[in-house]
Enzyme design. Sequence first.
Site, PDB file in Angstrom:
ATOM      1  N   SER A   1       0.792  -1.225   0.000  1.00  0.00           N
ATOM      2  CA  SER A   1       0.000   0.000   0.000  1.00  0.00           C
ATOM      3  C   SER A   1       0.823   1.273   0.000  1.00  0.00           C
ATOM      4  CB  SER A   1      -0.934   0.008   1.211  1.00  0.00           C
ATOM      5  OG  SER A   1      -0.202  -0.067   2.422  1.00  0.00           O
TER       6      SER A   1
ATOM      7  N   HIS B   1      -5.313  -3.437  -2.480  1.00  0.00           N
ATOM      8  CA  HIS B   1      -4.935  -2.432  -3.476  1.00  0.00           C
ATOM      9  C   HIS B   1      -4.779  -3.009  -4.885  1.00  0.00           C
ATOM     10  CE1 HIS B   1      -4.278   0.850  -0.576  1.00  0.00           C
ATOM     11  NE2 HIS B   1      -3.948  -0.132   0.246  1.00  0.00           N
TER      12      HIS B   1
ATOM     13  N   LYS C   1     -11.786   0.711  -1.924  1.00  0.00           N
ATOM     14  CA  LYS C   1     -10.730   1.357  -2.701  1.00  0.00           C
ATOM     15  C   LYS C   1     -11.160   1.408  -4.165  1.00  0.00           C
ATOM     16  CE  LYS C   1      -7.303   0.219   0.755  1.00  0.00           C
ATOM     17  NZ  LYS C   1      -8.260  -0.340   1.740  1.00  0.00           N
TER      18      LYS C   1
END
Length: 391
Positions: free
Chosen positions: A179, A207, A239
């Site tokens: 990340s 991610h 995300k």
Amino acid sequence: MSAFRERLAASLEARRAQHLYRQRLVLESPQGPLVRLGGRELLNFCSNDYLGLAAHPRLVEALQQGARDYGVGSGASHLVCGHSRAHQQLEEALAAFTGRPRALLFGSGFAANTAALAVLLQPGDTVLQDRLNHASLLDGGLHSGARLSRFPHNDLDALARKLGRLSGPALVVVDGVFSMDGDVAPLAPLAALCQQHDAWLMVDDAHGFGVLGQRGAGSLEAAGLGGSEVPVLMATLGKALGCGGAFVAGSDELIEALIQFARNYVYSTAMPPALAVAGRAALQLLSDEPWRREYLLQLIARFRRGAAQLGLPLAEVGGPIQPLMIGDAARALALSEALRQRGVLVGAIRPPTVPAGTARLRITLTAGHSEQQVDQLLGALEQAGAARHAA
């Protein structure tokens, strides 16, 4: 009580003195390439909304429809009366999309990771983690009762040596995309190494999910891996998918064990059903709008070309997380503030989020940005003297 006040005050003052004090931003707008902060519009390059879906009209409508159908709160934990048809449908859709028998929803990625590790591990087991793993994975390993051993970042040889010395159950845990550094784990050789040593592999793909792979199914799809090679998959919906919550996907036995034994699941109120409806809509958008991933890659390439022309020493990473290493926390803060004065919002990431001496600007690009906005970012970096600040 004065002892507690004095202790808290001293720890806060120490953090300020080290330029590590953090302050929350109060946004006055939806997430997007442009955000409003303190009455001022800023170009936003620090969001994890990689596909630009957080304010997508279809997600907004799905959330509104979900609230009309199910109300706002879930009312209870999943095991009492808080598990709705909306939750069930999203879990089934996530299982099908990831190619797993089942998936289980959690309120956050932190909760999902700590729950999975607590259920999988017992005293006497060993959990081996990449040194740059997310804090939730490290906390889950520490609290599991198993022996926690960390190996150097993406160092397969070091991991192989550790596995070769072990006896008993072993779990290897890595981020799919790291990340703060933006690089990816070498998942295919990692999976082969784990199979060679009869260890299980768990991947946190917070991610990578939605961004990587031909369909956006994440790091595992990009590496050509399935459930047999990676028994435990965790990913988030907050995300790239622009929603909220997280899930663990795997075998029927894994999911049933989490339902029965994961305290984070058993004793937590279920996420709002309307959010699950929005999650299904976001999952559908991955299929309906593949151009977002393709366009994002074009923007990343454009940014990297411009950064090279400015002499900015970016790491060799091809994803939307593009860290600019500064080193010193005070200098990272100063550069972040200089960019904000020029209308660009980029966060300064400092210890303890990253190791000491590796403070950085964490620049993130999204499919919501335009080419002109990327060029504006590059211009602001040049004006702020980013090349002089960089490590």
